[in-house]
Design an enzyme around this catalytic site. Structure first.
Site: not given
Length: 428
Positions: A320-321, A229, A302, A306, A275, A57-58
């Site tokens: 989440f993350g 995942h 994944d 944040h 998640n 996730h960029l």
């Protein structure tokens, strides 16, 4: 200008010098003469093909407070990655040719790793109608993987249509397996710890039921399915069964799901909120066994950055993350190589060769050999490092390994012949 890496152990076996020039590996041998090459000491390091992440996730466009393509690919270089797949849950969503081309252009401009955009399956990730799949595939971004990651394509009719559509051009649907009705309000794994501390549970069957359904749909339409995942023992068993039936399914496990369990939620620290959630020790062992026997094909980070305020709060309000690009290889070393479940050739398979193959990349994940593209990672397995989120290259600091000492670290990364990380520091 050429560079000569001396004394590296290729896949942990033969020791050799590796010379690169003009984007290619030009020479491999022992006691090579430096000539006019810049010499880099790689003695004691494991030489691997550049790592490939199918699940990153960029955040850009739209959430540059958490990450940008530049900061995310710098993190990739620090972690030994030479290619990352940028997930579609940006703002705006990567559901049109224009947006995926923008992300690809940002990756090319940054120059630290190849950025392959992942297209959304549905418009706005809303799960109501298919996005412009063929237009994204035919765009300059050449999208082959599509995912609503962060959301499950829960409608079986829509999922069937998506699988049928991408079959025509050899694409693949990457599913976030989560039955939404079974996980409403879920905060962590459903089990004894959730009951003890009073957090709403996310049951394993919510993942497994979607995987079972989608494997059968993929079999029915003859299309390719990738499960993101994977986190439960039951999921591993379902995927093993599906592969035995000849179903075109591949799967990934994350570093955090093979190393951390749900007991960490007792701290109420949102760093451990993710998640799918962290599961049980039995699930962890099943994932490791699945990676060892090939049921699970790849390690996907994944990587989910944040901003501080999204994690420095009470558990229920936390996002989440977890970040993962810069710690992935060291976690795999600790959890899979040190116990003897994988050797370094296996690590190259699950973190480079197989993900490149799934994505259709021809210049990534290639053997370390003369005339091959110079995408390389040099990892020092005898250089322990203590994780500090504030000192990583990623823009966010939400690592679940904060303060933990991992057994080794990436020292050098080479992307298309250019040294992007040298001596453990990202090159400017």
């Amino acid at each position: 200008m050429s560079t000569l890496f001396t004394g590296a152990s290729i896949l942990g076996t033969e020791t050799a010098d590796i010379r690169i020039a003009d984007g290619l590996i030009t020479e491999i041998g022992t006691a090579l003469e430096p000539g006019d090459s810049t010499v880099v000491d790689a003695a004691g390091m494991i030489a691997l093909p550049g790592l490939v992440d199918l699940h990153t996730h960029l955040r850009q466009p739209g959430r540059e407070d958490a990450e940008t393509v530049l900061s995310g690919t710098r993190a990739a270089a620090a972690g030994g990655f030479t290619a990352v797949h940028a997930m579609a849950n940006t703002t705006p969503v990567q559901d049109t040719a224009g947006v995926v081309e923008q992300v690809a252009k940002l990756g090319a401009k940054a120059g630290y790793a190849y950025v392959q955009p992942v297209g959304a399956v549905t418009v706005g990730l809303a799960g109501e109608r298919l996005a412009e799949l063929e237009a994204m595939h035919e765009s300059r971004a050449n999208v082959t993987m599509f995912s609503d990651d962060g959301q499950c394509v829960s409608d079986p009719v829509l999922m069937r249509r998506a699988l049928e559509y991408v079959r025509s051009f050899g694409g693949i649907i990457a599913q976030h397996a989560q039955e939404p009705r079974l996980t409403e309000g879920a905060q962590m794994h459903e089990g004894n710890v959730s009951a003890e501390i009073g957090l709403a549970g996310w049951p394993a069957v919510a993942e497994e039921s979607i995987i079972a359904r989608d494997c059968l749909l993929a079999q029915h339409v003859g299309s390719r399915l990738h499960i993101l995942h994977v986190s439960t023992k039951g999921s591993v068993e379902l995927i093993r069964w599906a592969k035995a039936q000849g179903i075109k399914v591949t799967a990934e496990a994350t570093p955090h799901h093979i190393s951390l369990d749900h007991a960490l939620a007792r701290s109420y620290d949102p760093r451990y909120k993710v998640n799918p959630p962290l599961r049980t020790a039995a699930d962890i062992e099943a994932l490791k066994a699945g990676l060892a026997d090939g049921t699970i094909d790849t390690i996907g980070t994944d990587h989910a950055p944040h901003p501080t305020e999204a994690k420095d709060c009470e558990w229920a309000a936390g996002a989440f993350g977890m970040t993962g690009l810069e710690t992935a290889l060291a976690v795999v070393h600790k959890e899979l190589v040190e116990p003897g479940l994988l050797d370094w050739a296996d690590v190259a398979r699950v973190m480079s060769t197989k993900p490149a193959e799934i994505s259709g990349m021809t210049d990534q994940g290639q053997p370390i050999d003369v005339a091959q593209p110079a995408n390389l990672c040099f990892y020092d397995p005898e250089s322990p490092a203590t994780v500090s989120g504030r000192h990583q290259e990623t823009k966010s600091s939400n690592t679940p390994y904060e303060g933990m000492t991992l057994p080794g670290r990436v020292m050098h990364t080479v992307f298309r012949g250019r040294v992007t990380c040298l001596g453990g520091k990202v090159a400017e």
